[in-house]
Scaffold this motif. Structure first.
Motif, PDB file in Angstrom:
ATOM      1  N   ALA A  23       0.843  -1.208   0.000  1.00 15.91           N
ATOM      2  CA  ALA A  23       0.000   0.000   0.000  1.00 15.91           C
ATOM      3  C   ALA A  23       0.877   1.257   0.000  1.00 15.91           C
ATOM      4  N   ALA A  24       1.968   1.228   0.753  1.00 18.08           N
ATOM      5  CA  ALA A  24       2.857   2.399   0.837  1.00 18.08           C
ATOM      6  C   ALA A  24       3.542   2.661  -0.502  1.00 18.08           C
ATOM      7  N   LEU A  25       4.006   1.604  -1.151  1.00 19.00           N
ATOM      8  CA  LEU A  25       4.681   1.785  -2.445  1.00 19.00           C
ATOM      9  C   LEU A  25       3.692   2.298  -3.498  1.00 19.00           C
ATOM     10  N   ARG A  26       2.469   1.797  -3.457  1.00 21.66           N
ATOM     11  CA  ARG A  26       1.443   2.297  -4.387  1.00 21.66           C
ATOM     12  C   ARG A  26       1.186   3.781  -4.134  1.00 21.66           C
ATOM     13  N   GLU A  27       1.208   4.174  -2.868  1.00 22.05           N
ATOM     14  CA  GLU A  27       0.958   5.576  -2.520  1.00 22.05           C
ATOM     15  C   GLU A  27       2.117   6.476  -2.979  1.00 22.05           C
ATOM     16  N   LEU A  28       3.340   5.996  -2.790  1.00 20.76           N
ATOM     17  CA  LEU A  28       4.495   6.775  -3.271  1.00 20.76           C
ATOM     18  C   LEU A  28       4.412   6.935  -4.794  1.00 20.76           C
ATOM     19  N   ALA A  29       3.991   5.864  -5.465  1.00 18.50           N
ATOM     20  CA  ALA A  29       3.840   5.934  -6.934  1.00 18.50           C
ATOM     21  C   ALA A  29       2.726   6.910  -7.318  1.00 18.50           C
ATOM     22  N   ARG A  30       1.651   6.931  -6.539  1.00 14.16           N
ATOM     23  CA  ARG A  30       0.507   7.823  -6.850  1.00 14.16           C
ATOM     24  C   ARG A  30       0.915   9.287  -6.827  1.00 14.16           C
ATOM     25  N   VAL A  31       1.697   9.676  -5.822  1.00 11.50           N
ATOM     26  CA  VAL A  31       2.025  11.113  -5.693  1.00 11.50           C
ATOM     27  C   VAL A  31       3.198  11.517  -6.589  1.00 11.50           C
ATOM     28  N   ALA A  32       3.856  10.522  -7.207  1.00  6.24           N
ATOM     29  CA  ALA A  32       5.018  10.818  -8.059  1.00  6.24           C
ATOM     30  C   ALA A  32       4.611  10.920  -9.517  1.00  6.24           C
ATOM     31  N   LYS A  33       5.311  11.836 -10.233  1.00  5.42           N
ATOM     32  CA  LYS A  33       5.193  11.798 -11.697  1.00  5.42           C
ATOM     33  C   LYS A  33       6.545  11.436 -12.315  1.00  5.42           C
ATOM     34  N   GLY A  34       7.572  11.298 -11.450  1.00  6.40           N
ATOM     35  CA  GLY A  34       8.909  10.925 -11.917  1.00  6.40           C
ATOM     36  C   GLY A  34       9.413   9.726 -11.138  1.00  6.40           C
ATOM     37  N   SER A  35      10.682   9.792 -10.752  1.00  3.69           N
ATOM     38  CA  SER A  35      11.336   8.650 -10.134  1.00  3.69           C
ATOM     39  C   SER A  35      10.965   8.472  -8.655  1.00  3.69           C
ATOM     40  N   VAL A  36      10.777   7.222  -8.241  1.00  2.98           N
ATOM     41  CA  VAL A  36      10.583   6.867  -6.825  1.00  2.98           C
ATOM     42  C   VAL A  36      11.767   5.997  -6.426  1.00  2.98           C
ATOM     43  N   ARG A  37      12.406   6.343  -5.307  1.00  2.00           N
ATOM     44  CA  ARG A  37      13.581   5.583  -4.853  1.00  2.00           C
ATOM     45  C   ARG A  37      13.435   5.251  -3.371  1.00  2.00           C
ATOM     46  N   VAL A  38      13.731   4.004  -3.030  1.00  2.00           N
ATOM     47  CA  VAL A  38      13.536   3.510  -1.665  1.00  2.00           C
ATOM     48  C   VAL A  38      14.829   2.837  -1.197  1.00  2.00           C
ATOM     49  N   PHE A  39      15.266   3.164   0.009  1.00  2.51           N
ATOM     50  CA  PHE A  39      16.492   2.601   0.575  1.00  2.51           C
ATOM     51  C   PHE A  39      16.315   2.506   2.084  1.00  2.51           C
ATOM     52  N   PRO A  40      16.817   1.471   2.756  1.00  2.00           N
ATOM     53  CA  PRO A  40      17.544   0.315   2.232  1.00  2.00           C
ATOM     54  C   PRO A  40      16.576  -0.808   1.900  1.00  2.00           C
ATOM     55  N   LEU A  41      17.137  -1.944   1.473  1.00  2.00           N
ATOM     56  CA  LEU A  41      16.321  -3.108   1.140  1.00  2.00           C
ATOM     57  C   LEU A  41      16.631  -4.254   2.102  1.00  2.00           C
ATOM     58  N   VAL A  42      17.035  -3.914   3.305  1.00  3.17           N
ATOM     59  CA  VAL A  42      17.255  -4.885   4.393  1.00  3.17           C
ATOM     60  C   VAL A  42      16.584  -4.314   5.644  1.00  3.17           C
ATOM     61  N   ASP A  43      16.439  -5.153   6.672  1.00  9.03           N
ATOM     62  CA  ASP A  43      15.807  -4.657   7.904  1.00  9.03           C
ATOM     63  C   ASP A  43      16.845  -4.040   8.847  1.00  9.03           C
ATOM     64  N   GLN A  44      16.393  -3.660  10.034  1.00 10.95           N
ATOM     65  CA  GLN A  44      17.282  -2.983  10.997  1.00 10.95           C
ATOM     66  C   GLN A  44      18.532  -3.779  11.330  1.00 10.95           C
ATOM     67  N   ALA A  45      18.381  -5.109  11.317  1.00 12.29           N
ATOM     68  CA  ALA A  45      19.508  -5.968  11.674  1.00 12.29           C
ATOM     69  C   ALA A  45      20.356  -6.319  10.454  1.00 12.29           C
ATOM     70  N   GLY A  46      20.001  -5.756   9.297  1.00  9.01           N
ATOM     71  CA  GLY A  46      20.759  -6.034   8.075  1.00  9.01           C
ATOM     72  C   GLY A  46      20.342  -7.348   7.423  1.00  9.01           C
ATOM     73  N   GLU A  47      19.193  -7.902   7.868  1.00  5.80           N
ATOM     74  CA  GLU A  47      18.718  -9.173   7.302  1.00  5.80           C
ATOM     75  C   GLU A  47      17.925  -8.906   6.022  1.00  5.80           C
ATOM     76  N   ALA A  48      17.993  -9.876   5.103  1.00  4.71           N
ATOM     77  CA  ALA A  48      17.194  -9.796   3.881  1.00  4.71           C
ATOM     78  C   ALA A  48      15.706  -9.805   4.249  1.00  4.71           C
ATOM     79  N   VAL A  49      14.896  -9.153   3.422  1.00  7.94           N
ATOM     80  CA  VAL A  49      13.450  -9.061   3.707  1.00  7.94           C
ATOM     81  C   VAL A  49      12.691  -9.860   2.644  1.00  7.94           C
ATOM     82  N   ASP A  50      12.932 -11.169   2.647  1.00  5.47           N
ATOM     83  CA  ASP A  50      12.400 -12.029   1.585  1.00  5.47           C
ATOM     84  C   ASP A  50      10.881 -12.107   1.583  1.00  5.47           C
ATOM     85  N   GLU A  51      10.271 -11.823   2.730  1.00  6.16           N
ATOM     86  CA  GLU A  51       8.812 -11.879   2.773  1.00  6.16           C
ATOM     87  C   GLU A  51       8.205 -10.549   2.292  1.00  6.16           C
TER      88      GLU A  51
END
Ligand SMILES: C[S@@+](CC[C@H](N)C(=O)[O-])C[C@H]1O[C@@H](n2cnc3c(N)ncnc32)[C@H](O)[C@@H]1O
Length: 231
Positions: free
Chosen positions: A165-193
């Motif tokens: 839902a959050a990514l869809r919302e970021l896309a809704r308000v954008a007309k250009g590039s959307v960038r999200v960082f980081p792609l791991v959790d607080q402990a540096g673990e992969a977020v496979d789910e």
């Protein structure tokens, strides 16, 4: 209250990354910093203040901006110590080439928090109260949307439904590039789910998401951003 030995930092940290960190985390060049830019969540970051110095019409949004500017400013400066305590307690989970050492990191964050504090006091209109997954902006408002250290970072409390839902919302308000960082959790673990289903959702919307490698890596394993064009 933060338990530095635990997997979680505790309450959302109101962190204060600087423009130098934003440039590194989001691979931003000067040509990216034009037009109208959204920082979500802004927290105590000085990105918006620095962007305005470059003539960029930046806006930050965060639920904490419901409080008075004076209270948020005070809290952001206090939060530098909580963030630094966490990093010192987990020092082996970080790489130090960007900041030098924990003192250099804390100095950068303190200067950034102080810059944020001065800016929110002088220009409260640049800081809008709001929260994902529902932002107080019209469709296609921003040329660039940046989101640092909320999505994926807080995988311990924000589920897959929230992320989509959050990514869809970021896309809704954008007309250009959307960038999200980081792609791991607080402990540096992969977020496979979280990350694979988010990519599938963005793909299904025709947004052609990509995981882009970065030169920046502070938290071990956090060396890529998610990027897509909303237009
Ligand atoms: C770790 S800070 C990141 C701030 C800034 N982007 C930075 O990198 O310094 C996380 C921020 O997320 C905010 N936050 C928590 N829930 C949120 C939501 N649902 N939508 C937007 N921001 C949220 C918190 O108030 C906090 O300021």
């Amino acid at each position: 209250m933060t338990d530095p030995g635990s997997h979680s930092i505790g309450e959302y940290l109101i962190s204060s990354r600087s423009m130098a960190e934003y440039r590194a985390m989001f691979a931003l060049g000067d040509s990216d910093l034009t037009g109208k830019v959204l920082d979500c969540p802004g927290g105590g970051s000085s990105f918006t203040a620095s962007a305005h110095e470059l003539g960029v019409d930046a806006v930050a949004v965060d639920p904490v901006y419901r409080r008075s500017a004076a209270k948020i400013a005070e809290r952001a400066v206090e939060e530098v110590s909580r963030g630094s305590d966490w990093i010192r307690a987990n020092v082996e989970k970080f790489r130090w080439d960007f900041y030098g050492d924990p003192e250099g990191h804390q100095r950068m964050r303190r200067e950034s928090a102080e810059k944020f504090a001065a800016d929110i006091a002088a220009h409260p209109d640049r800081y809008r109260a709001g929260a994902l997954p529902r932002l107080p902006f019209a469709d296609d408002t921003f040329d660039l949307v940046l989101s640092s250290h909320l999505l994926f970072t807080y995988a311990d409390r924000l589920d897959c439904r929230f992320h989509i839902a959050a990514l869809r919302e970021l896309a809704r308000v954008a007309k250009g590039s959307v960038r999200v960082f980081p792609l791991v959790d607080q402990a540096g673990e992969a977020v496979d789910e979280l990350l694979p289903p988010a990519l599938v959702e963005l793909e299904s919307l025709g947004l052609r998401p990509r995981v882009q490698a970065l030169d920046y890596e502070f938290q071990c394993g956090a060396d890529a951003m998610l990027a897509f064009d909303a237009s």
